[in-house]
Motif scaffolding. Structure first.
Motif, mmCIF file in Angstrom:
data_model
loop_
_atom_site.group_PDB
_atom_site.id
_atom_site.type_symbol
_atom_site.label_atom_id
_atom_site.label_comp_id
_atom_site.label_asym_id
_atom_site.label_seq_id
_atom_site.Cartn_x
_atom_site.Cartn_y
_atom_site.Cartn_z
ATOM 1 N N LEU A 42 0.827 -1.204 0.000
ATOM 2 C CA LEU A 42 0.000 0.000 0.000
ATOM 3 C C LEU A 42 0.865 1.260 0.000
ATOM 4 O O LEU A 42 0.575 2.228 -0.729
ATOM 5 N N ALA A 43 1.921 1.273 0.818
ATOM 6 C CA ALA A 43 2.806 2.432 0.859
ATOM 7 C C ALA A 43 3.463 2.670 -0.497
ATOM 8 O O ALA A 43 3.579 3.817 -0.954
ATOM 9 N N ARG A 46 0.756 3.954 -3.136
ATOM 10 C CA ARG A 46 0.376 5.340 -2.876
ATOM 11 C C ARG A 46 1.501 6.306 -3.268
ATOM 12 O O ARG A 46 1.258 7.414 -3.737
ATOM 13 N N ALA A 50 -1.090 6.289 -6.775
ATOM 14 C CA ALA A 50 -2.402 5.646 -6.645
ATOM 15 C C ALA A 50 -3.208 6.328 -5.546
ATOM 16 O O ALA A 50 -2.666 6.671 -4.494
ATOM 17 N N ASP A 51 -4.523 6.525 -5.797
ATOM 18 C CA ASP A 51 -5.385 6.982 -4.718
ATOM 19 C C ASP A 51 -5.809 5.763 -3.889
ATOM 20 O O ASP A 51 -5.398 4.636 -4.170
ATOM 21 N N ALA A 52 -6.641 5.995 -2.872
ATOM 22 C CA ALA A 52 -6.995 4.893 -1.969
ATOM 23 C C ALA A 52 -7.690 3.759 -2.714
ATOM 24 O O ALA A 52 -7.416 2.578 -2.484
ATOM 25 N N GLN A 54 -7.462 2.986 -5.967
ATOM 26 C CA GLN A 54 -6.535 2.313 -6.877
ATOM 27 C C GLN A 54 -5.546 1.440 -6.110
ATOM 28 O O GLN A 54 -5.165 0.359 -6.578
ATOM 29 N N ALA A 55 -5.122 1.890 -4.906
ATOM 30 C CA ALA A 55 -4.240 1.058 -4.094
ATOM 31 C C ALA A 55 -4.960 -0.197 -3.623
ATOM 32 O O ALA A 55 -4.384 -1.292 -3.610
ATOM 33 N N TRP A 103 0.212 8.138 -12.165
ATOM 34 C CA TRP A 103 -0.181 6.754 -11.924
ATOM 35 C C TRP A 103 -0.265 5.923 -13.208
ATOM 36 O O TRP A 103 0.209 4.774 -13.220
ATOM 37 N N SER A 328 -6.437 3.219 5.680
ATOM 38 C CA SER A 328 -6.411 4.549 5.082
ATOM 39 C C SER A 328 -6.858 5.637 6.054
ATOM 40 O O SER A 328 -6.605 6.827 5.824
ATOM 41 N N GLN A 336 3.435 3.802 6.952
ATOM 42 C CA GLN A 336 4.856 3.685 6.640
ATOM 43 C C GLN A 336 5.626 3.064 7.805
ATOM 44 O O GLN A 336 6.607 2.346 7.597
#
Length: 402
Positions: A42-43, A46, A50-52, A54-55, A103, A328, A336
């Motif tokens: 995810l980190a 992003r 990527a937005d939330a 898309q992640a 992206w 999120s 992170q």
């Protein structure tokens, strides 16, 4: 040479005894592989734009690709082969930052990396070319990429100590008593802290945000993204995942179906790229769970552990979006921090491997520092330049034959 399978076990009446250990080992393999590194994925996604949503789509695509790929490989080969997403590759993305083109350009780089992985199985010359890249330089590049992300937990102590402190404490205690579950345990504590924070603030998560969904992104291809993301992603995936994955299986007496594995992982990466998946590959550390003694005494049935891990990944895919929705909502730096804890062991291994040869430390040191510097030139990230710098320094300093 692979050891001959042990004879099937039987009960007192002479009937075959059902051994559940391969199934349990497969479930544990999937749980450890997923929970110990999904925060890194995810980190990374992003970080490259990527937005939330898309992640979440990327994590879902990766989980599905890993699950289906393992089912195919384990069933066809009858070898306890397991797959995973490229955790070092995700760390590379986290250090790379958003490429020119945003992206869609990152998605194009994922697709290009998938094609390179497939070509590694089809074209032996490409595999030989990869073998010519010194392992010390590849490990040094990986260590430099990981450095900033591994600093995140300790930086977060200065900004959100009440959130990060319990996570680090849990990780340390688990490293003492149950190292395999250290990162999953830290993740559970992080989720509990986040949930408590959301409840106290009266924040709710919409039910629609919990439903898994794939989001299509049309790939865009730029030279900067291919050079700065695709090529380093391919290199670290091969050097830090695929090659060690083969070695782990061989240590237990199994030969990896190399060409099918490269074709499956390459095709899985290509198919998952438009939905945000960056790369899948042979599992390395978690491969030992499915191929070792924990998967049963009958070596001929340990492939069931690999097959079961594929089924477990498909089940985990159903919950991936819900996890992203909760994570999120975490305070800045929390994701992170968890990702950094997950990568501390990988960082230690990479640094040790990079500097293992006392006669060849300058080139790896330059590679490490260049990758850690975050230098971007001509729109291309530091990982690419770090590898080139390391090769150049090694060439200059290499002793000449008399």
């Amino acid at each position: 040479m692979p050891k001959s399978p042990a004879p099937p076990q039987t009960d007192k009446a002479g009937a075959p005894r059902t051994d559940s250990r391969p199934v349990i080992a497969g479930i544990v393999t999937a749980l450890v592989g997923f929970t110990s590194s999904f925060a890194v994925v995810l980190a990374g996604l992003r970080a490259v734009g990527a937005d939330a949503g898309q992640a979440a789509s990327g994590l879902l695509a990766l989980t599905l690709a890993v699950g289906l790929g393992v089912l195919l490989l384990a069933w066809r080969s009858k070898v306890p082969v397991t797959l995973a997403w490229s955790t070092p590759g995700a760390a590379l993305l986290a250090a790379s930052g958003m490429p020119d083109g945003g992206w869609p350009a990152a998605v194009g780089a994922f697709l290009a990396a998938g094609l390179l992985l497939a070509l590694a199985g089809l074209v032996p010359a490409l595999g030989r070319l990869m073998a010519r890249i010194p392992s010390s330089l590849a490990q040094a590049m990986l260590a430099g990429v990981l450095l900033q992300l591994c600093l995140a937990p300790f930086k977060a102590l200065g900004t959100v100590p009440l959130f990060v402190g319990p996570v680090i404490l849990c990780w340390l205690v688990m490293m003492k008593f149950a190292p395999r579950w250290a990162v999953p345990g830290a993740l559970l504590v992080a989720l509990a802290v986040i949930g408590t924070s959301l409840a106290s603030a009266g924040t709710t998560v919409e039910p629609a945000a919990l439903v898994p969904a794939l989001a299509w992104t049309t790939p865009a291809f730029t030279l900067q993204a291919v050079a700065g993301i695709a090529i380093p992603l391919f290199v670290v995936t091969m050097a830090s995942q695929n090659v060690p994955g083969v070695a782990v299986l061989r240590s237990f007496g199994y030969e990896t179906p190399w060409r099918p594995a490269m074709l499956v992982t390459g095709a899985g990466t290509v198919l998952g790229a438009p939905f945000g998946g960056h790369a899948i590959n042979l599992a390395a550390l978690s491969a030992a769970l499915a191929a070792g003694e924990e998967a049963g005494a009958d070596r001929g049935r340990r492939w069931v552990a690999g097959f079961t891990s594929g089924l477990a990944y498909l089940v985990l895919a159903a919950f991936s979006t819900a996890l992203v929705s909760v994570v999120s909502q975490a305070p800045a730096g929390m994701l992170q921090a968890v990702a950094g804890l997950a990568l501390l062991g990988t960082l230690a291994t990479a640094v040790s491997a990079a500097l293992a040869d006392p006669e060849d430390r300058i080139a790896p040191a330059v590679t490490f520092l260049m990758a850690a510097s975050g230098l971007a030139f001509a729109g291309i990230g530091s990982a690419f330049w770090a590898l080139l710098a390391g090769l150049a320094v090694r060439f200059v300093l290499k002793p000449r034959a008399a």
